[in-house]
Design a protein around this motif. Structure first.
Motif, PDB file in Angstrom:
ATOM      1  N   LEU A   5     -14.841  16.638 -11.270  1.00 15.78           N
ATOM      2  CA  LEU A   5     -13.590  15.897 -11.314  1.00 15.78           C
ATOM      3  C   LEU A   5     -13.527  15.037 -10.061  1.00 15.78           C
ATOM      4  CD1 LEU A   5     -10.797  15.421 -12.638  1.00 15.78           C
ATOM      5  CD2 LEU A   5      -9.942  17.328 -11.235  1.00 15.78           C
ATOM      6  N   ILE A   6     -13.371  13.732 -10.243  1.00 17.29           N
ATOM      7  CA  ILE A   6     -13.275  12.791  -9.124  1.00 17.29           C
ATOM      8  C   ILE A   6     -11.826  12.309  -9.072  1.00 17.29           C
ATOM      9  CG2 ILE A   6     -14.188  10.701  -8.054  1.00 17.29           C
ATOM     10  CD1 ILE A   6     -16.387  12.774  -8.614  1.00 17.29           C
ATOM     11  N   ILE A   7     -11.118  12.660  -8.012  1.00 18.62           N
ATOM     12  CA  ILE A   7      -9.711  12.299  -7.854  1.00 18.62           C
ATOM     13  C   ILE A   7      -9.629  11.173  -6.828  1.00 18.62           C
ATOM     14  CG2 ILE A   7      -7.409  13.100  -7.240  1.00 18.62           C
ATOM     15  CD1 ILE A   7      -8.401  15.963  -7.879  1.00 18.62           C
ATOM     16  N   ILE A   8      -9.203   9.999  -7.281  1.00 23.33           N
ATOM     17  CA  ILE A   8      -9.216   8.795  -6.463  1.00 23.33           C
ATOM     18  C   ILE A   8      -7.839   8.530  -5.835  1.00 23.33           C
ATOM     19  CG2 ILE A   8      -9.651   6.294  -6.457  1.00 23.33           C
ATOM     20  CD1 ILE A   8     -12.165   7.681  -7.269  1.00 23.33           C
ATOM     21  N   ASP A   9      -7.783   8.479  -4.529  1.00 25.75           N
ATOM     22  CA  ASP A   9      -6.657   7.918  -3.761  1.00 25.75           C
ATOM     23  C   ASP A   9      -5.272   8.418  -4.163  1.00 25.75           C
ATOM     24  OD1 ASP A   9      -8.790   6.494  -2.751  1.00 25.75           O
ATOM     25  OD2 ASP A   9      -8.184   4.577  -3.610  1.00 25.75           O
ATOM     26  N   MET A  10      -5.144   9.686  -4.410  1.00 27.21           N
ATOM     27  CA  MET A  10      -3.822  10.246  -4.711  1.00 27.21           C
ATOM     28  C   MET A  10      -3.113  10.497  -3.383  1.00 27.21           C
ATOM     29  SD  MET A  10      -3.314  10.375  -7.986  1.00 27.21           S
ATOM     30  CE  MET A  10      -1.905  11.452  -8.025  1.00 27.21           C
ATOM     31  N   GLN A  11      -2.538   9.407  -2.846  1.00 26.66           N
ATOM     32  CA  GLN A  11      -1.968   9.412  -1.505  1.00 26.66           C
ATOM     33  C   GLN A  11      -0.482   9.075  -1.534  1.00 26.66           C
ATOM     34  OE1 GLN A  11      -5.831   7.183  -0.544  1.00 26.66           O
ATOM     35  NE2 GLN A  11      -4.890   7.476   1.475  1.00 26.66           N
ATOM     36  N   LEU A  12       0.245   9.617  -0.563  1.00 26.89           N
ATOM     37  CA  LEU A  12       1.696   9.435  -0.499  1.00 26.89           C
ATOM     38  C   LEU A  12       2.097   7.966  -0.403  1.00 26.89           C
ATOM     39  CD1 LEU A  12       2.601  12.339   1.963  1.00 26.89           C
ATOM     40  CD2 LEU A  12       2.858  12.302  -0.539  1.00 26.89           C
ATOM     41  N   GLY A  13       1.270   7.141   0.203  1.00 24.57           N
ATOM     42  CA  GLY A  13       1.588   5.731   0.391  1.00 24.57           C
ATOM     43  C   GLY A  13       1.802   4.970  -0.903  1.00 24.57           C
ATOM     44  N   PHE A  14       1.279   5.468  -2.016  1.00 21.30           N
ATOM     45  CA  PHE A  14       1.485   4.781  -3.289  1.00 21.30           C
ATOM     46  C   PHE A  14       2.880   4.996  -3.856  1.00 21.30           C
ATOM     47  CE2 PHE A  14      -3.233   4.524  -3.495  1.00 21.30           C
ATOM     48  CZ  PHE A  14      -3.321   3.154  -3.609  1.00 21.30           C
ATOM     49  N   ASP A  15       3.673   5.843  -3.213  1.00 18.51           N
ATOM     50  CA  ASP A  15       5.067   6.000  -3.617  1.00 18.51           C
ATOM     51  C   ASP A  15       5.963   4.945  -2.980  1.00 18.51           C
ATOM     52  OD1 ASP A  15       4.474   8.172  -5.219  1.00 18.51           O
ATOM     53  OD2 ASP A  15       4.883   9.638  -3.646  1.00 18.51           O
ATOM     54  N   ASP A  16       5.406   4.108  -2.108  1.00 20.57           N
ATOM     55  CA  ASP A  16       6.161   3.047  -1.432  1.00 20.57           C
ATOM     56  C   ASP A  16       6.230   1.823  -2.347  1.00 20.57           C
ATOM     57  OD1 ASP A  16       7.205   1.056   0.160  1.00 20.57           O
ATOM     58  OD2 ASP A  16       5.850   1.421   1.856  1.00 20.57           O
ATOM     59  N   LEU A  17       7.207   1.842  -3.257  1.00 18.86           N
ATOM     60  CA  LEU A  17       7.307   0.758  -4.241  1.00 18.86           C
ATOM     61  C   LEU A  17       7.786  -0.547  -3.616  1.00 18.86           C
ATOM     62  CD1 LEU A  17       8.607   2.657  -7.384  1.00 18.86           C
ATOM     63  CD2 LEU A  17       6.257   2.270  -6.599  1.00 18.86           C
ATOM     64  N   ASP A  18       8.392  -0.495  -2.428  1.00 23.06           N
ATOM     65  CA  ASP A  18       8.732  -1.730  -1.722  1.00 23.06           C
ATOM     66  C   ASP A  18       7.455  -2.473  -1.324  1.00 23.06           C
ATOM     67  OD1 ASP A  18      11.471  -1.328  -1.911  1.00 23.06           O
ATOM     68  OD2 ASP A  18      11.579  -0.267   0.005  1.00 23.06           O
ATOM     69  N   PHE A  19       6.416  -1.739  -1.049  1.00 22.04           N
ATOM     70  CA  PHE A  19       5.133  -2.340  -0.666  1.00 22.04           C
ATOM     71  C   PHE A  19       4.324  -2.745  -1.900  1.00 22.04           C
ATOM     72  CE2 PHE A  19       0.647  -2.318   0.500  1.00 22.04           C
ATOM     73  CZ  PHE A  19       0.654  -3.028   1.688  1.00 22.04           C
ATOM     74  N   TRP A  20       4.216  -1.847  -2.892  1.00 19.11           N
ATOM     75  CA  TRP A  20       3.320  -2.056  -4.029  1.00 19.11           C
ATOM     76  C   TRP A  20       3.982  -2.770  -5.205  1.00 19.11           C
ATOM     77  CZ3 TRP A  20      -1.495  -1.292  -2.682  1.00 19.11           C
ATOM     78  CH2 TRP A  20      -1.784  -0.366  -1.682  1.00 19.11           C
ATOM     79  N   GLY A  21       5.275  -2.596  -5.400  1.00 20.41           N
ATOM     80  CA  GLY A  21       5.956  -3.185  -6.550  1.00 20.41           C
ATOM     81  C   GLY A  21       6.139  -2.176  -7.669  1.00 20.41           C
ATOM     82  N   SER A  22       6.538  -2.679  -8.821  1.00 19.02           N
ATOM     83  CA  SER A  22       6.831  -1.824  -9.978  1.00 19.02           C
ATOM     84  C   SER A  22       5.576  -1.110 -10.456  1.00 19.02           C
ATOM     85  CB  SER A  22       7.408  -2.656 -11.115  1.00 19.02           C
ATOM     86  OG  SER A  22       8.638  -3.217 -10.721  1.00 19.02           O
ATOM     87  N   THR A  23       5.767   0.102 -10.925  1.00 27.76           N
ATOM     88  CA  THR A  23       4.649   0.925 -11.376  1.00 27.76           C
ATOM     89  C   THR A  23       4.949   1.496 -12.752  1.00 27.76           C
ATOM     90  OG1 THR A  23       3.119   2.683 -10.698  1.00 27.76           O
ATOM     91  CG2 THR A  23       5.470   3.071 -10.281  1.00 27.76           C
ATOM     92  N   THR A  24       4.035   2.259 -13.258  1.00 33.49           N
ATOM     93  CA  THR A  24       4.168   2.905 -14.554  1.00 33.49           C
ATOM     94  C   THR A  24       3.520   4.275 -14.483  1.00 33.49           C
ATOM     95  OG1 THR A  24       3.877   2.590 -16.932  1.00 33.49           O
ATOM     96  CG2 THR A  24       2.013   1.997 -15.542  1.00 33.49           C
ATOM     97  N   ASN A  25       3.682   5.049 -15.524  1.00 37.37           N
ATOM     98  CA  ASN A  25       3.038   6.343 -15.687  1.00 37.37           C
ATOM     99  C   ASN A  25       3.351   7.300 -14.538  1.00 37.37           C
ATOM    100  OD1 ASN A  25       1.625   8.350 -16.942  1.00 37.37           O
ATOM    101  ND2 ASN A  25      -0.325   7.743 -16.071  1.00 37.37           N
ATOM    102  N   PHE A  26       4.619   7.618 -14.409  1.00 34.90           N
ATOM    103  CA  PHE A  26       5.036   8.551 -13.372  1.00 34.90           C
ATOM    104  C   PHE A  26       4.534   9.976 -13.630  1.00 34.90           C
ATOM    105  CE2 PHE A  26       7.980   5.037 -12.763  1.00 34.90           C
ATOM    106  CZ  PHE A  26       7.926   4.895 -11.386  1.00 34.90           C
TER     107      PHE A  26
END
Length: 191
Positions: A5-26
């Motif tokens: 199992l390869i788990i890619i970049d599951m990091q807290l910083g991706f919860d910063d929607l002000d930085f990344w924008g709208s997301t999907t698949n919560f």
């Protein structure tokens, strides 16, 4: 056939929607956690990949708290931690391909963030390197994109559209099989 199992970049910083924008698949994090439970139950190797951004302003920069792994992944019993600063986990440290070959791994099951960036790039390289590759689409997540593209003008794609396009390209390009968390777990239970 041995798998990892390869788990890619599951990091807290991706919860910063002000930085990344709208997301999907919560549900991504929950599905990754379900995969971790299955892999740990089966005693199969888990590789965790962390993106250490070179940009000081990125939530994923090592000096920022967003560089940390999400709790479920941080607690996972992992065989290997790969640290990278580009899209592909195959260009990180330690060398993923060498480790996989030494461990006689033939199948990679890939999940994480972002579907169309690091997950897709790693899956494409895995397919090109000859691994049987599965991308667990509902255990990935990405963000809307809008940009001025030469020859096309302003282009906008929603995160859902991007995920669908990524799945289509990976599957029809022969890089990876697309699956759901449920399918992967069911296959592990019967395989």
């Amino acid at each position: 056939m041995s798998r990892a199992l390869i788990i890619i970049d599951m990091q807290l910083g991706f919860d910063d929607l002000d930085f990344w924008g709208s997301t999907t698949n919560f549900g991504c994090e929950e599905n990754v956690a379900r995969l971790i439970v299955e892999w740990e139950r089966a005693g199969e190797p888990i590789v965790v990949v962390r993106h250490d951004s070179l940009s000081d302003s990125s939530p994923l920069h090592p000096a920022n708290p967003g560089n940390a792994l999400v709790a479920a992944v941080d607690r996972a019993g992992r065989a290997l931690l790969v640290v990278k600063n580009v899209n592909s986990a195959f260009y990180g440290s330690p060398d993923l391909h060498t480790w996989l070959q030494e461990a006689a791994i033939e199948e990679l099951v890939i999940c994480g963030i972002q579907t169309n960036m690091c997950v897709e790039t790693t899956a494409r390289m895995a397919g090109n390197l000859g691994y049987s590759t599965v991308v667990v689409l509902d255990a990935t997540r990405t963000f809307d994109l809008t940009a001025e593209v030469i020859g096309l003008g302003e282009v906008h794609r929603s995160a859902d559209e991007i995920m669908a396009s990524t799945a289509l390209v990976l599957q029809e390009g022969g890089f990876a099989r697309i699956a759901t968390t449920r399918e992967v777990i069911a296959a592990g239970a019967t395989g």
